[in-house]
Design an enzyme around this catalytic site. Sequence first.
Site, PDB file in Angstrom:
ATOM      1  N   ARG A 149      85.687  20.612  56.255  1.00  0.00           N
ATOM      2  CA  ARG A 149      84.824  19.106  56.352  1.00  0.00           C
ATOM      3  C   ARG A 149      83.951  19.346  55.024  1.00  0.00           C
ATOM      4  NH1 ARG A 149      81.964  19.186  61.286  1.00  0.00           N
ATOM      5  NH2 ARG A 149      80.069  19.986  60.130  1.00  0.00           N
ATOM      6  N   ASP A 155      85.520  21.980  64.512  1.00  0.00           N
ATOM      7  CA  ASP A 155      85.879  22.124  63.075  1.00  0.00           C
ATOM      8  C   ASP A 155      85.533  23.358  62.701  1.00  0.00           C
ATOM      9  OD1 ASP A 155      83.801  20.592  61.084  1.00  0.00           O
ATOM     10  OD2 ASP A 155      83.352  21.105  63.167  1.00  0.00           O
ATOM     11  N   GLU A 156      86.249  23.603  61.595  1.00  0.00           N
ATOM     12  CA  GLU A 156      85.793  24.768  60.617  1.00  0.00           C
ATOM     13  C   GLU A 156      85.434  26.185  61.167  1.00  0.00           C
ATOM     14  OE1 GLU A 156      84.049  22.351  57.056  1.00  0.00           O
ATOM     15  OE2 GLU A 156      82.723  22.521  58.613  1.00  0.00           O
ATOM     16  N   ALA A 157      86.178  26.443  62.334  1.00  0.00           N
ATOM     17  CA  ALA A 157      85.907  27.650  63.310  1.00  0.00           C
ATOM     18  C   ALA A 157      86.563  28.935  62.697  1.00  0.00           C
ATOM     19  CB  ALA A 157      86.474  27.687  64.705  1.00  0.00           C
TER      20      ALA A 157
END
Length: 543
Positions: A2, A348-350
């Site tokens: 993101r 997200d973005e883990a």
Amino acid sequence: MRQHHRSPRLFGSLLLVAAAGFSSVAAVPGGDSTGQEAAEAATAATPTPLGQVVPAPASAVPGGSPFEINSKTRIRVDGSRDAQKTGSYLAGVLRPSTGYPLKVTDDGGSDGIRLRLNSKDASLGNEGYRLESKRGSLTITARKSAGLFYGVQTLRQQLPAAAEQKTVQKGPWQVAGGTIKDAPRYGYRSAMLDVSRHFFSVDKVKRYIDQMSLYKVNKLHMHLSDDQGWRIAIDSWPKLATYGGSTQVGGGKGGYYTKAQYKDIVQYAASRQLEVIPEIDMPGHTNAALASYAELNCNGVAPPLYTGTEVGFSSLCVKKDVTYDFVDDVIREIAAMTPGKYIHIGGDEAHSTSHEDYVAFMDKVQPLVAKYGKTAIGWHQLTGATPAKGAIAQYWGYDATSAAEREQVANAAKNGTKLVLSPADRSYLDMKYDKDTPLGLAWAGYVSTQRSYDWDPGTYLKGAPADSIEGVEAPLWSETLSTSAHIEYMAFPRLPGIAELGWSPASTHDWNTYKVRLAEQGPRWDAMGIGYYKAPDVPWPGK
């Protein structure tokens, strides 16, 4: 994804701009006041053509004499509480500019502004309305209160822009004759405000609510937690707010909403027909929580608070039982003060969570959302796990997103997962307009006003069934934004375009006609005190 592809040097300069308050933003809309005043004077005597509003209505058939508001005009409601509330709202909007004390009454009569609820008119749906304007009367009919409210927003835009002023103006206050029949294409039309990277007060959130409601947006997605700040009081874990919410990007003092303040926002949004969707982002984007409680970390050591802008480094400890006690408590308390249907669980973005752990985490957390009577929404990475029945995936990919990732989301949609579309290079309002934009980011590219409007949600994601699309969202991330002026400069003129994609029929979608209608909003924003970006691809009055 993101927020990747960032330049630290660029971020430093952006943060300096944000810290300085970007005082030049407020001056942007001024333009050539002489030309603007002349244009406004010329248009004041001629009603705005019927249907020349944003979003474009489904149908507008002009004809007959215009309706004119004068000092004797009454707002006649049908006796229902919803009509009464909408009538009072309209009277409040128009009183400062017209100077008229528009009385709201349920004493009948065929003249004036008439607000009618007709529960039997199924053709209007839950949010549709019919507006009929003629000499002596203007009637708005809807099946439900939302439709009445949206009809009033159309009425506002059919009046001269001066109707939005806070001091008495000349008028005349005319609405062109004819009939508008209108209903939305999608039931999910959202705007997101990131209050985690920079904290925005209740009044600033309400200001944005008022602005988005003019364009028939019906969801306010609040990004309440991230690495840089936790923004909602949780009684069972009090340090989340008091410590985790004590800072923000750049090291400012941060802040958080008490439960009473959050409920105030929810109620205010509801008065503008907006449903609040709270987001607690997890298992990543959780440094503020990890810093507040050591036991949420796998090593039992709390990291320091974070005021930078990198992503993907934090993760809740998926294997610890206390993690799910924590998540259960947070969801329970937020669900109790959120009357809406949804809770957004991020996802997200883990990057610091293994795929195996991510899947296990989502398998445990989604049922907790259902346990408290809510429907889970997650960023589209949720489709890499197993979306719960009824869960919604929010797609934020863009042109650079891999075909495999797009296909993963499309396949989930084919299997019944509904989608909300917020492509980063189309609807992310924090993307720069061009290389000279002093605020915002550019990792997804530059997003002009035309680019933000010129896509079709129904066909955007290849392979996703058209009926899987719930609607659209315009997210506004706040790494570089810290004031209402910043919000407005980045949201306007792009937010109304996303709102139109969510509301208007696909058949009305045309940049060349839209940009003309959009340009006519400029004087309205001037009257409302909105400091917007005068996009060069829009023919603003007096340009």
